[in-house]
Enzyme design. Structure first.
Site, short mmCIF file in Angstrom:
data_model
loop_
_atom_site.label_atom_id
_atom_site.label_comp_id
_atom_site.label_asym_id
_atom_site.label_seq_id
_atom_site.Cartn_x
_atom_site.Cartn_y
_atom_site.Cartn_z
N ASP A 105 13.66 4.09 -9.06
CA ASP A 105 13.11 3.65 -10.34
C ASP A 105 12.94 2.14 -10.42
O ASP A 105 13.31 1.50 -11.40
CB ASP A 105 14.01 4.12 -11.49
N HIS A 131 13.55 2.65 4.32
CA HIS A 131 13.13 2.21 5.65
C HIS A 131 11.66 1.81 5.72
O HIS A 131 11.26 1.05 6.61
CB HIS A 131 13.41 3.31 6.68
N HIS A 157 6.11 -4.08 10.03
CA HIS A 157 6.46 -3.64 8.68
C HIS A 157 7.97 -3.54 8.49
O HIS A 157 8.47 -3.63 7.37
CB HIS A 157 5.79 -2.30 8.35
N ASP A 200 3.45 15.69 7.58
CA ASP A 200 2.09 15.47 8.06
C ASP A 200 1.44 16.78 8.51
O ASP A 200 0.26 17.03 8.24
CB ASP A 200 2.09 14.47 9.21
N HIS A 237 -7.31 10.14 15.97
CA HIS A 237 -8.62 10.78 15.86
C HIS A 237 -9.71 9.72 16.00
O HIS A 237 -9.61 8.63 15.43
CB HIS A 237 -8.72 11.49 14.51
N LYS A 238 -10.75 10.05 16.74
CA LYS A 238 -11.76 9.02 17.05
C LYS A 238 -12.48 8.52 15.79
O LYS A 238 -12.83 7.35 15.71
CB LYS A 238 -12.77 9.57 18.07
#
Length: 634
Positions: A128, A197, A224, A315, A372-373
């Site tokens: 929060d 994380h 990151h 995913d 993916h191309k």
């Protein structure tokens, strides 16, 4: 009904705009969090706090310290003179509070992947905050959403899932092996590390730190994870969470350091360098006897961690891809064993095939989705737009200072405001400075994308630099086909070369070599299982490098010429033949002898033979063998 206030409301200065209802729960005493370090007197003090002072002398006479509390049973209490069963049960109940992280769950999140997830109230306090809520607006898979319509999930739900799974794993170890002395502090710190994380991800996730920042600010090394540490510190300070953490039993600054070490590894760079040359323990948050705690959120040893478990499941669910790895089985069989003087998380020997499935799933996700191309070239185009817009996007940070897209990473107040929304900001802008960037994003939205000419591979992996890619793009423009050249002028800037590395998570190494297993006959001895002990069908190599080439010109004539330039370039560089090379340049591929279509070696093993001048040697015998094999396959 009277409105309830959150516990510890008075000591928190958190902005109320993101409040989530939760149950009332008493805070954990800080001094009770590390009972394993207690002496006899600290144990007796705890008995007094619990109203059990009449048994204090019996504990003192037996010299019972905190280490022994976890092992006390009803029969032990009876032996030291506690006669009545009711008294013994009361003592055991009070002692059990020391290793139970919570008795009253504060909030339940209903998740499509993990079901109903119960989270500690301190985790809800962190959720929060504006810094965490920012993750609602950052796509987990970045530009992949433009290819897979279901990939609309965000970093927000992924981080909550990782925090939940981190708690599940550390609690499972705690229940299975009380001798590890996992404290409530440990459990809470591991959960917070899982939750936080990915706080440092920028717009479109890995596109920002993998493509945009290296080109916008080539002089810095930034990931990151670095921003996750800075954002975590900013989150804690900006929302006044230190007093809340202390009242929930955390010891500051030790536990804050432990949380950050789980996210990014040792914070002391000198200690990290020393680790490579000496066995000295590089972490400060927890001692070496709790080394296994550093393998839960981000496992540097072999890559098996709860971060992967969540994004595999999440995913696959959103992409519509089958997930072959079952993390529930790993939870059931996870144990801590000693390996070379350190404690590591191990699993049952029969689970080795399941772990190969896990890394195979990772590889499949990269091939089918992450690399993916079309998704990759969309990420490249968005990066180009961001680079052109970078100087003109103004973000106000701390003390009123103004930052751009690429400099916002230096100020967490500014970075908190930077999410995927910058795409829409550029797309719908009207300023002349953003015209070029705006046009690129319009091309993305309208599907006017750069076209993939094909992909190839070098004989051996190459150490590729940006200068090498620039040279390759120049070579592509100059690689005029030897046959069938067309009257089309192509420049180096018309080509985009993308180099992709795909592996099992540890570059060319087999990550399973760094996993240790135990068998049911001996739960304490950790052993290594070699690949040849598992199956002959496992991969021989665990990494490969793929080179893709795109063309920015999309008119038919330029595209056809560019395809032939690409095939000729592959021939000149002695790279592998593109899969559709015989289709896009049938007049070129026969010119390279090594690109012959004969399956040398494979024919002999499969019962076939090579064609020589159109005649197949031993044709009848080989044809029967091949026919039999095909029948078996059906």
């Amino acid at each position: 009904m009277e409105n309830r206030k959150r516990p510890l409301e008075a000591v928190s200065s958190v902005n109320n705009s993101f409040k989530t209802p939760e149950k009332r729960m008493s805070a954990v005493r800080q001094q009770d969090s590390d009972y394993a370090r207690w002496g006899v007197e600290e144990t007796c003090q705890y008995l007094r706090r619990e109203g059990l002072e009449k048994w204090e002398n019996k504990f003192r006479a037996q010299k019972i310290t905190g280490v022994g509390l976890r092992y006390l049973k009803d029969s032990d209490l009876e032996k030291i003179g506690i006669e009545y069963l009711g008294d013994r049960l009361q003592i055991l109940h009070s002692l059990s509070k020391l290793w139970q992280i919570e008795a009253d769950p504060s909030k339940v999140f209903n998740d499509p992947i993990h079901g109903h997830m119960e989270l500690h109230p301190l985790l809800v306090k962190i959720i929060d905050t504006p810094q965490f809520q920012r993750l609602r607006n950052i796509k987990q898979l970045g530009g992949t959403y433009f290819v897979f319509p279901g990939a609309s999930h965000n970093r927000f739900e992924h981080c909550i899932g990782v925090g939940y799974l981190a708690g599940q794993l550390v609690k499972a170890l705690n229940e299975r092996q009380p001798e590890l002395f996992i404290s409530r502090r440990d459990i809470l710190c591991v959960q917070i590390a899982g939750l936080c994380h990915d706080l440092g991800h920028g717009p479109f996730s890995h596109m920002f730190d993998g493509l945009f920042i290296p080109q916008a600010r080539p002089g810095i090394t930034w990931k990151h994870e670095h921003a996750s540490l800075a954002m975590f510190d900013y989150l804690v300070n900006d929302n006044g969470l230190k007093p809340v953490m202390e009242q929930h039993g955390l010891v500051l600054p030790e536990d804050l350091e432990f949380i950050k070490e789980q996210i990014a590894g040792p914070l002391d760079t000198k200690a990290t360098q020393a680790k490579k040359s000496s066995p000295q323990w590089p972490y400060k948050g927890r001692p070496e006897d709790k080394s296994f705690l550093y393998e839960i959120v981000a496992n540097k040893r072999n890559g098996i961690d709860v971060d992967k478990w969540d994004y595999f499941a999440r995913d696959c669910y959103h992409l519509g891809v089958q997930n072959n790895f079952d993390h529930h089985r790993f939870l059931k069989f996870a144990r801590v064993c000693e390996v070379d003087g350190q404690k590591h998380i191990c699993t049952r020997d029969k689970e080795v095939a399941n772990l190969y499935d896990m890394f195979h799933t990772r590889n499949c996700l990269h091939r089918r989705a992450y690399q993916h191309k079309v998704g990759n070239i969309i990420a490249t185009m968005i990066t180009e737009a961001f680079l052109k817009a970078d100087p003109y996007i103004q973000i106000q940070g701390s003390e009123g200072k103004i930052f751009t897209l690429s400099t916002a990473i230096d100020d967490m107040e500014a970075y908190t405001k930077l999410t995927d929304h910058v795409f829409e900001e550029i797309l719908h802008s009207s300023s002349a400075e953003l015209a070029e960037a705006r046009q690129i994003l319009r091309n993305v939205v309208c599907r006017r994308l750069y076209k993939c000419l094909g992909q190839t591979q070098a004989a051996k992996p190459l150490s590729v630099t940006q200068d090498m890619i620039n040279c390759w793009e120049a070579d592509l423009a100059q690689s005029t086909p030897q046959i069938g050249a067309q009257d089309v002028s192509l420049q180096p800037e018309d080509f985009v070369v993308s180099v992709i590395f795909m592996d099992y998570g540890m570059q060319e190494k087999n990550p399973i070599n760094n996993v240790r297993f135990y068998c049911k006959d001996d739960l304490t001895t950790a052993v290594q299982i070699r690949k040849d002990q598992v199956s002959k069908l496992l991969p021989e190599q665990f990494a490969e490098q793929v080179i893709r080439v795109y063309c920015k010109k999309t008119d038919f004539k330029s595209l056809e010429a560019a395809k032939k330039h690409f095939v000729q370039w592959c021939m000149d560089k002695n790279f592998s033949k593109p899969q559709d090379g015989d289709i896009i340049a049938p007049e070129l591929t026969p010119l390279k002898a090594s690109w012959s279509n004969h399956n040398e070696g494979e024919d002999c093993e499969a019962g076939g033979s090579r064609e020589v001048n159109g005649v197949r040697a031993n044709g009848k015998k080989k044809a029967k063998t091949q026919l039999f094999k095909q029948e078996e396959d059906r």
